[in-house]
Structures are given as structure tokens and as C-alpha cells.
Design an enzyme around this catalytic site. Sequence first.
Site, short mmCIF file in Angstrom:
data_model
loop_
_atom_site.label_atom_id
_atom_site.label_comp_id
_atom_site.label_asym_id
_atom_site.label_seq_id
_atom_site.Cartn_x
_atom_site.Cartn_y
_atom_site.Cartn_z
CE1 TYR A 1 -1.05 -1.18 49.32
CE2 TYR A 1 0.62 -0.90 47.64
CZ TYR A 1 0.18 -1.50 48.80
OH TYR A 1 0.97 -2.42 49.42
NE ARG B 1 -3.38 -6.86 43.47
CZ ARG B 1 -2.07 -7.09 43.53
NH1 ARG B 1 -1.62 -8.25 44.00
NH2 ARG B 1 -1.21 -6.19 43.11
NE ARG C 1 -9.75 11.26 62.95
CZ ARG C 1 -10.21 10.52 63.98
NH1 ARG C 1 -11.25 10.95 64.67
NH2 ARG C 1 -9.63 9.40 64.29
CG HIS D 1 -13.77 6.11 63.25
ND1 HIS D 1 -13.54 7.28 63.93
CD2 HIS D 1 -12.73 5.30 63.52
CE1 HIS D 1 -12.40 7.18 64.60
NE2 HIS D 1 -11.88 5.99 64.36
CE LYS E 1 -0.53 -4.00 45.84
NZ LYS E 1 0.49 -4.42 46.79
CD GLU F 1 0.92 -11.64 52.33
OE1 GLU F 1 1.02 -11.53 51.10
OE2 GLU F 1 0.12 -10.96 52.99
CG LEU G 1 -1.95 -8.75 47.99
CD1 LEU G 1 -2.98 -7.81 48.58
CD2 LEU G 1 -0.80 -7.97 47.41
N1 PDD Z 1 3.51 -5.19 47.55
N2 PDD Z 1 1.98 -9.53 49.68
C1 PDD Z 1 2.02 -8.27 50.16
C2 PDD Z 1 1.64 -8.02 51.57
C3 PDD Z 1 2.42 -7.21 49.31
O1 PDD Z 1 2.45 -5.95 49.78
C4 PDD Z 1 2.81 -7.50 47.97
C5 PDD Z 1 3.25 -6.43 47.01
C6 PDD Z 1 2.75 -8.84 47.52
C7 PDD Z 1 3.11 -9.22 46.10
O2 PDD Z 1 2.09 -8.84 45.20
P1 PDD Z 1 2.39 -8.51 43.67
O3 PDD Z 1 3.08 -9.69 43.09
O4 PDD Z 1 1.06 -8.27 43.08
O5 PDD Z 1 3.30 -7.29 43.66
C8 PDD Z 1 2.34 -9.81 48.40
C9 PDD Z 1 3.81 -4.05 46.70
C10 PDD Z 1 4.80 -4.29 45.62
C11 PDD Z 1 4.09 -2.84 47.57
O6 PDD Z 1 3.41 -2.71 48.56
O7 PDD Z 1 4.93 -2.02 47.22
#
Ligand code: PDD
Length: 277
Positions: free
Chosen positions: A22, A41, A92, A94, A140, A172, A196
Amino acid sequence: MPVSEARISPLDRGFIFGDGIYEVIPAYGGKLFRLDEHLRRLANNLTAVKMKPPLATEAWKQVLNEIVLRNLPIHGSEQSIYLQVTRGVAERDHGFPDSHVEPTLFIMSTPLKALPESIAREGVAAITHEDIRWKNCHIKCTSLLGNILLRQQAYDEHAVEAILIRDGEVTEGAASNLFALIDGILITPPKGPLLLPGITRDLILELAQQHNIPSCEAFITPAQLKDAEEIWLTSSTKEILPVTTLDGVAVRNGKPGKVWQQMTQHYQQYKQQLRNA
Ligand code: PDD
């Protein structure tokens, strides 16, 4: 279509396995923020999990801009676009489905919430917590159970975010990247599989360079974090949050710091330029 009319099969692998990728992309003044970077990304992530890209770059741009445009009368010009691609609908199992199974694509717009004014006055509270997620945090993906449990732990402790620690290093937040001002230098942990590669993070490093704010990418220990002059959390939807309480203890004088104020101004200017572009 209204979200209430959208239909997705219960056999969708996004639903069954969290087998999806996503992105969250804000739009300011109807313009998508760092669209090329978000799409890069997304493409990297689809490749990383061996998923077919449902659209080529130009088609993505067209569709996403169209969605912003169609939602202007409903949500106004400041929107948050959520998109997810899953490995599609299949019995379903895996293992991956047959190659003829097409990915499922879902995109929605919601109004971008303005950040509360109290943030600039008071900042926010965060906790530290061991990172309980897997070892591919640069992807992500929609399987976010670890992140969800960590964020909820922060809420349960009256904080807004959990700052994660793995093997003696701070990585993070549960849904944000981390910056710390240490001896006057703005530091963020280097990219790698444990965090991320945030779009906001990269912009902040760029803005720091442009405006002569000393910055670097380096590992941060929990002890360094505890002593930091300033701590920030960054993400596309929350921008730059100044952490003023860490694990119940005030960060320095417990107010958002001077460098945060400077960077926030530069960040707001950047957004304004995008609106005017
Ligand atoms: N999340 N690290 C993680 C684990 C995240 O889920 C996010 C953002 C970031 C920041 O990334 P960016 O600057 O590209 O938004 C770092 C989004 C906003 C979410 O899951 O809603």
C-alpha cells in the site's frame, strides 16, 4: 463510487493473508505530494514481493490525479489518497496463485485532517518499545498486525506513537520515521530492512541540506535518544511531530524545539509551493 458500494471478494488474498502493498499519498491544493517518489517506492515494493504491477507509471499518475479531481467537490483540495494492491482472488493457499490471477487494486480518497494546533504548543508523547515486527520493514505491506499492536500500546499509555528498538538501535515509529537532534546535528537512522524508507524522511533530509541544518544518517542508541535535544516523528499524514515526552519523561524543557520550528516552516513552504505549482 461510494465506498459503501465497493465490493471485494472474501477470497481476496489481501483479506485472507494481508498479501498486499500500500501507499498513502497526501494531496495539497489538489496536487499529489511527491508522486514520483511514492510510485517508485510502490514499484520497488511490488517487485520485492513478486507481485504484478497492475498499472504502469503514467497510468498510475492518470488514475490517481483523476481520483483527486473527482473528489475535489466532496473532500476539498486537501486529501489523503490510500491505495493498495493485493495478489488477487484465489482459492486459499499460502503459495502464490496461478499467473493468470490478476492483482486487486483499491484506491480511496479521504479528507486530509488538519493537525491539531496543540502540537506546536505542546508537542506529543511517545513511548519506546521493542520492535516486534518481522525483518522486512522496508516493505510497505498491508500485513500490519505488529505495527497495530505497537501503536495501540502507545495509545494505552496515553502516547501517540511507539518508537521501536531492535538489537540496541532505535529504528522508527510504528507508523512514522524518527529524527533526533543530538549535539546540534539532526540524525535519522540509515535505510535498511528494519525501517520504511519514508517519503517525508527523505524530504526532511533534503530541506535540512538546502537550509544548512547539519544532518546525517546514523544509528541511534536508546541512551542517545533519551538524551536528545529534540525528537521528531515524520509521516505523510502527520508531517513532523515534535516529541516532548518520552516514556513519561520531558524531552529537555518539554516544549517543541527551535530546529523543529524551523523545519516545520520549511515544510509548510514546500507544501505551499506545491499548491501554487
Ligand atoms: N505510514 N514507517 C512506517 C512503519 C510507516 O507506516 C510510515 C507511514 C512511515 C512514514 O513514511 P512516509 O513518510 O512515506 O509516510 C514510516 C503511513 C502514513 C500509514 O501507514 O498510514
